[in-house]
Each structure stands twice: as C-alpha cells, then as structure tokens.
Design an enzyme around this catalytic site. Sequence first.
Site, PDB file in Angstrom:
ATOM      1  N   SER A 129       0.613  -1.083  -0.257  1.00  0.00           N
ATOM      2  CA  SER A 129      -0.128   0.538   0.237  1.00  0.00           C
ATOM      3  C   SER A 129       0.669   1.731   0.098  1.00  0.00           C
ATOM      4  O   SER A 129       0.806   2.985  -0.984  1.00  0.00           O
ATOM      5  CB  SER A 129      -1.172   0.175   1.141  1.00  0.00           C
ATOM      6  OG  SER A 129      -0.143  -0.079   2.254  1.00  0.00           O
ATOM      7  N   GLU A 130       1.745   0.970   0.415  1.00  0.00           N
ATOM      8  CA  GLU A 130       2.749   2.694   0.828  1.00  0.00           C
ATOM      9  C   GLU A 130       4.235   2.021   0.626  1.00  0.00           C
ATOM     10  O   GLU A 130       4.912   1.152   1.195  1.00  0.00           O
ATOM     11  CB  GLU A 130       3.212   3.659   1.749  1.00  0.00           C
ATOM     12  CG  GLU A 130       1.997   4.576   2.034  1.00  0.00           C
ATOM     13  CD  GLU A 130       1.123   4.778   1.099  1.00  0.00           C
ATOM     14  OE1 GLU A 130       2.025   5.418   0.449  1.00  0.00           O
ATOM     15  OE2 GLU A 130      -0.045   5.466   0.811  1.00  0.00           O
ATOM     16  N   THR A 131       5.604   2.557  -0.423  1.00  0.00           N
ATOM     17  CA  THR A 131       6.873   2.402   0.217  1.00  0.00           C
ATOM     18  C   THR A 131       7.206   3.708   0.480  1.00  0.00           C
ATOM     19  O   THR A 131       7.196   5.056  -0.407  1.00  0.00           O
ATOM     20  CB  THR A 131       7.585   2.098  -1.371  1.00  0.00           C
ATOM     21  OG1 THR A 131       6.746   0.660  -1.411  1.00  0.00           O
ATOM     22  CG2 THR A 131       9.084   1.916  -1.570  1.00  0.00           C
TER      23      THR A 131
END
Length: 356
Positions: A129-131
Amino acid sequence: MATHAAAGPVLAIHSVVTAPAFRRRGVALEGLRQYAEAVAGDGVASVKLIAKAPLLGLYARAGFAVDGLSAIVHGKDPWFECTRDATTVACKVCDSFATEDFSGNPAAVVFRHGDGAWMAKVAAEFNLSETAFLQRRARRRYGLRWFTPSGAEVDLCGHGTLAAAHALFEDDAALDEVAFDSRSGVLNARKLDGGYIELDFPKDAPADVPRDADLVSRLQAALGVPAIASLHKSPLSRDLLVVVSLDDFRNAAPDGARLARIEDVRGVVLCCAGDARGGTEADFSSRFFGPAIGIDEDPVTGSAHCALAPHFRDGDGAVVGYQASPRGGVVRCVVAGDRVKLAGQARTVIAGAVNR
C-alpha cells in the site's frame, strides 16, 4: 585492492580520519555514509576499503560487508577487505502497528530518494500500500516521501512513517529519535518503552459534511450499510469519514467498484464508536478504502487516525483505535492541541536491496 585502475569500477577509500574533538560522536560514520552515497553510480560499481578488526563494526553500520582477510600487509595486525555495493540500495519490508510478524500493515522502506519515475517503479514492484523513501540529511534527520503501487505520491502516511522510523532505530541502536522532512511538514518519531514508537503528526480534525441524499445513497450501496449516522471530511488527507452504528459496521459489505466512484476523496473511512471485536480495548473501530489511490482496503492507516482520534475524542487526551481489516491493528492515539501522537510497534520481515 592491490592493483590501481584509474578508470575502473571500484573506488577504494584510503583512510577515514576524524579530528580528536569529533570522535565518538558519530561524525566518522555519518561522513562515510554520505560519501559512499554521493559517489555511487557514474561508473562506480562498488566502494572498497581495508580495516582492522576493531573498526569492522563501524564499517558494517555504514553498509560495508566483510569480504575476508586482505593480502595487504601493513604492521603486525591483520587487515580485512570490506565492500559496499554501489549498484543497489538497501531496503526493508516492515509490518507496522504489529506485535508479531505478518500482521498489521506492511510497508517497504528504501534508504534513498531517486527521481519520481524510479520511485514510482520501485513502489509498483513492491506492490504494497505504501513504499517509504528515505534520504539522510543528518544523523537524526531524513527526507521522507511515500508512493503507492499506482505511482501516486501521498502527502502523509502513518504506517510508512512508523516503518521508516523502525528501520532506522533497528539499524542504529543508539538512535532514539528522528525527524522527517515531508510534504506534511516535519514529523518526529521517538522510541517509547515496550518497543513502541511514537509519531508526532498534524491533527486533521474532520469537518461535518452536509447530508446530500444522493451521496448518502451511493455510500450506503458502496459500503453495504442500511443507514449512515453522519459524514465528515478531513481537510489535510481529504478522507471521508462515514459514521455508522457498531452493528452496521460489523455487518458492512463493501463494494470496491462503487467505492472507486466516490469523487474528490483520498479514501472512504467506515467507522463507529466501540470495539468491533467485542472487547473494550478500543474506543472506536474503522476500515479504510482507497481505490482512487490504488488501495482496495488498507490494513492499518495511521494517517486516517489523525482525523479519527479528534473525532472520537472530545478535547485533548488519549484514545485507542482498532482497524478491522483482515490483518487488523491497534493504534494508540493522543490528541494534544494541533497535533496527534500515534504509537505502535513494528516488525521487520524482509531485508535486502533494490537496484538503483
């Protein structure tokens, strides 16, 4: 190491020297890290040096691996050859708001910024969902950016920030606080007792949204709920909080295709007062849906709690949220003036490197 090739792919460091007044203050480590990052690329495939045994720990913290004994002889003590790969960037995958592996919300942490196109490709490759992308500016200060799998850069990400802080604290046991420069201003993180990390975020107090019959009808169909108690929108993250009863929350049946058609929001946050698990630990429960930014359902959304906490807490003080995704997670919140402090634990489940 014994042969000099002026145009070769290996850069050899002769010495790391620190003036006596600046020793044992992290100056050598910081300088070596920044130098190794600065020379990476432009034909440099690796950085090498030789060191005696007492300094191997320092060079390991700067990203060097010990290759073995060196053929070079200088004095009576043995020397060891060390190499830092200049073609890759260190990375980790950390589970945020988790007390055990493979729970909470996973985020990738990459220890370098790059151009936007490269960061978007890396985020798509991780497909989390996020990096989070870190850029060292000083020992306790980093630039921090977050990208979703679709290549969108977001203004604020709680679980990505927690993962970044955890990764840094894990690599440097003496580090107990760090400041991140982000699109949402300076975000501070510090260690707490019991393995918790506290994040200091801006409060995102949501405003009431007038009841529009068409919007309410579309949300009821998209979330699979029979009634909506109230609607609120956070000004910073642009999340739409949809408040329902505890029973309707438990029985909700979200439809991702319909949720994707809700305009002008980062995400839709289904929420209710009470603990959806049936206990009393949490003061409120939530679920986060962000198909517009490539996230069908986020496991645990720290940034959403910057709006949820002030909504469910009247005035300053502590409040606990439970995010009822399949992985689930607990976020401990403290509303303090114009800030919201979020606390959680994190676990590293993967460590490696990504190509530059």
